[in-house]
Design a protein around this motif. Structure first.
Motif, mmCIF file in Angstrom:
data_model
loop_
_atom_site.group_PDB
_atom_site.id
_atom_site.type_symbol
_atom_site.label_atom_id
_atom_site.label_comp_id
_atom_site.label_asym_id
_atom_site.label_seq_id
_atom_site.Cartn_x
_atom_site.Cartn_y
_atom_site.Cartn_z
ATOM 1 N N TYR A 17 60.423 52.945 37.145
ATOM 2 C CA TYR A 17 60.647 53.768 35.958
ATOM 3 C C TYR A 17 61.500 53.061 34.911
ATOM 4 O O TYR A 17 61.523 53.460 33.758
ATOM 5 C CB TYR A 17 61.275 55.113 36.324
ATOM 6 C CG TYR A 17 62.557 55.002 37.115
ATOM 7 C CD1 TYR A 17 63.771 54.796 36.475
ATOM 8 C CD2 TYR A 17 62.542 55.102 38.496
ATOM 9 C CE1 TYR A 17 64.949 54.693 37.205
ATOM 10 C CE2 TYR A 17 63.714 55.005 39.230
ATOM 11 C CZ TYR A 17 64.907 54.799 38.574
ATOM 12 O OH TYR A 17 66.068 54.691 39.294
ATOM 13 N N ASP A 18 62.195 52.006 35.279
ATOM 14 C CA ASP A 18 63.024 51.249 34.347
ATOM 15 C C ASP A 18 62.435 49.857 34.226
ATOM 16 O O ASP A 18 62.650 48.998 35.070
ATOM 17 C CB ASP A 18 64.471 51.191 34.844
ATOM 18 C CG ASP A 18 65.414 50.540 33.857
ATOM 19 O OD1 ASP A 18 64.968 50.178 32.740
ATOM 20 O OD2 ASP A 18 66.601 50.386 34.189
ATOM 21 N N SER A 19 61.686 49.646 33.164
ATOM 22 C CA SER A 19 61.052 48.360 32.926
ATOM 23 C C SER A 19 62.105 47.252 32.904
ATOM 24 O O SER A 19 63.116 47.379 32.223
ATOM 25 C CB SER A 19 60.331 48.445 31.577
ATOM 26 O OG SER A 19 59.792 47.224 31.218
ATOM 27 N N PRO A 20 61.889 46.162 33.648
ATOM 28 C CA PRO A 20 62.880 45.073 33.663
ATOM 29 C C PRO A 20 63.033 44.436 32.272
ATOM 30 O O PRO A 20 62.098 44.403 31.489
ATOM 31 C CB PRO A 20 62.291 44.055 34.640
ATOM 32 C CG PRO A 20 61.206 44.755 35.359
ATOM 33 C CD PRO A 20 60.765 45.890 34.511
ATOM 34 N N LEU B 52 55.972 47.860 28.414
ATOM 35 C CA LEU B 52 55.423 49.175 28.757
ATOM 36 C C LEU B 52 54.668 49.136 30.085
ATOM 37 O O LEU B 52 54.756 50.058 30.890
ATOM 38 C CB LEU B 52 54.510 49.690 27.645
ATOM 39 C CG LEU B 52 55.194 50.095 26.354
ATOM 40 C CD1 LEU B 52 54.168 50.304 25.248
ATOM 41 C CD2 LEU B 52 56.038 51.348 26.551
ATOM 42 N N ASN B 53 53.942 48.055 30.324
ATOM 43 C CA ASN B 53 53.174 47.944 31.566
ATOM 44 C C ASN B 53 54.037 47.595 32.766
ATOM 45 O O ASN B 53 53.586 47.709 33.908
ATOM 46 C CB ASN B 53 52.023 46.953 31.403
ATOM 47 C CG ASN B 53 50.877 47.575 30.655
ATOM 48 O OD1 ASN B 53 50.697 48.790 30.684
ATOM 49 N ND2 ASN B 53 50.120 46.755 29.962
ATOM 50 N N ASP B 54 55.276 47.185 32.508
ATOM 51 C CA ASP B 54 56.222 46.974 33.609
ATOM 52 C C ASP B 54 56.880 48.280 34.043
ATOM 53 O O ASP B 54 57.742 48.291 34.914
ATOM 54 C CB ASP B 54 57.287 45.943 33.213
ATOM 55 C CG ASP B 54 56.771 44.521 33.304
ATOM 56 O OD1 ASP B 54 55.719 44.309 33.958
ATOM 57 O OD2 ASP B 54 57.403 43.622 32.730
ATOM 58 N N GLU B 55 56.475 49.377 33.433
ATOM 59 C CA GLU B 55 56.872 50.734 33.846
ATOM 60 C C GLU B 55 55.624 51.325 34.491
ATOM 61 O O GLU B 55 54.575 51.412 33.848
ATOM 62 C CB GLU B 55 57.293 51.537 32.608
ATOM 63 C CG GLU B 55 57.683 52.960 32.907
ATOM 64 C CD GLU B 55 58.049 53.734 31.645
ATOM 65 O OE1 GLU B 55 59.237 53.841 31.342
ATOM 66 O OE2 GLU B 55 57.112 54.243 30.980
ATOM 67 N N TRP B 56 55.720 51.718 35.774
ATOM 68 C CA TRP B 56 54.535 52.192 36.477
ATOM 69 C C TRP B 56 54.887 53.103 37.661
ATOM 70 O O TRP B 56 56.014 53.139 38.120
ATOM 71 C CB TRP B 56 53.672 51.030 36.964
ATOM 72 C CG TRP B 56 54.418 49.892 37.568
ATOM 73 C CD1 TRP B 56 54.734 48.717 36.960
ATOM 74 C CD2 TRP B 56 54.961 49.794 38.896
ATOM 75 N NE1 TRP B 56 55.437 47.901 37.819
ATOM 76 C CE2 TRP B 56 55.588 48.542 39.017
ATOM 77 C CE3 TRP B 56 54.989 50.652 39.993
ATOM 78 C CZ2 TRP B 56 56.220 48.114 40.176
ATOM 79 C CZ3 TRP B 56 55.626 50.226 41.157
ATOM 80 C CH2 TRP B 56 56.224 48.974 41.246
#
Length: 150
Positions: free
Chosen positions: A46-49, A59-63
């Motif tokens: 939930y917290d994109s690095p 945005l795609n690093d949130e999943w």
């Protein structure tokens, strides 16, 4: 002990014995336990690095990962994934194989059997607290996952 008290204790004991004998029969028939879904949440990012710069990569690093733990494929078509603010993603045509997972990314991309994309231009999942809810095509809640302060 008085006769009335003895009758009361005996009646209570008989009631407990009857109730406990009835419970296993109901469980054996499957009447007292609702069927659980084989579809569950796996890992959630939930917290994109890195910096939250709203780039498609960020945005795609949130999943959210949705996993089928069962022995049969599950049709996720028309299922929904919702956050606390009612941002809703509706799954397209997708069959999730037994013991397989699909990762639902926030940004844009090309859907595959392992990765699907919400095609959003803003983050969905709050870093401090949020709740993911997965509902089937009939609107029944299948899985929930929450994090942060409550």
């Amino acid at each position: 002990m008085s006769r009335a008290m003895a009758r009361l204790v005996t009646a209570a004991a008989c009631g407990i014995a009857i109730a406990s004998a009835a419970v296993p029969a109901a469980v054996a028939e499957g009447k007292s336990q609702a069927a659980r879904s084989a579809v569950v949440f796996g890992k959630i990012q939930y917290d994109s690095p890195g910096r939250d710069d709203r780039s498609n990569r960020s945005l795609n690093d949130e999943w959210v990962t949705v996993t089928n733990t069962g022995k049969k494929a599950v049709d996720l078509s028309r299922w929904t994934l919702v956050d606390n603010e009612r941002n809703t993603y509706r799954f397209g045509k997708l069959r999730l194989a037994p013991h397989a997972s699909v990762r639902v990314h926030t940004g844009a991309g090309r859907d595959t059997a392992k990765d699907v994309f919400q095609n959003r231009r803003a983050y969905v999942w709050n870093n401090d607290r949020d709740k993911a809810t997965l509902r089937d095509a009939s609107g029944r809640t299948v899985a929930t996952a929450a994090w942060g302060r409550r």
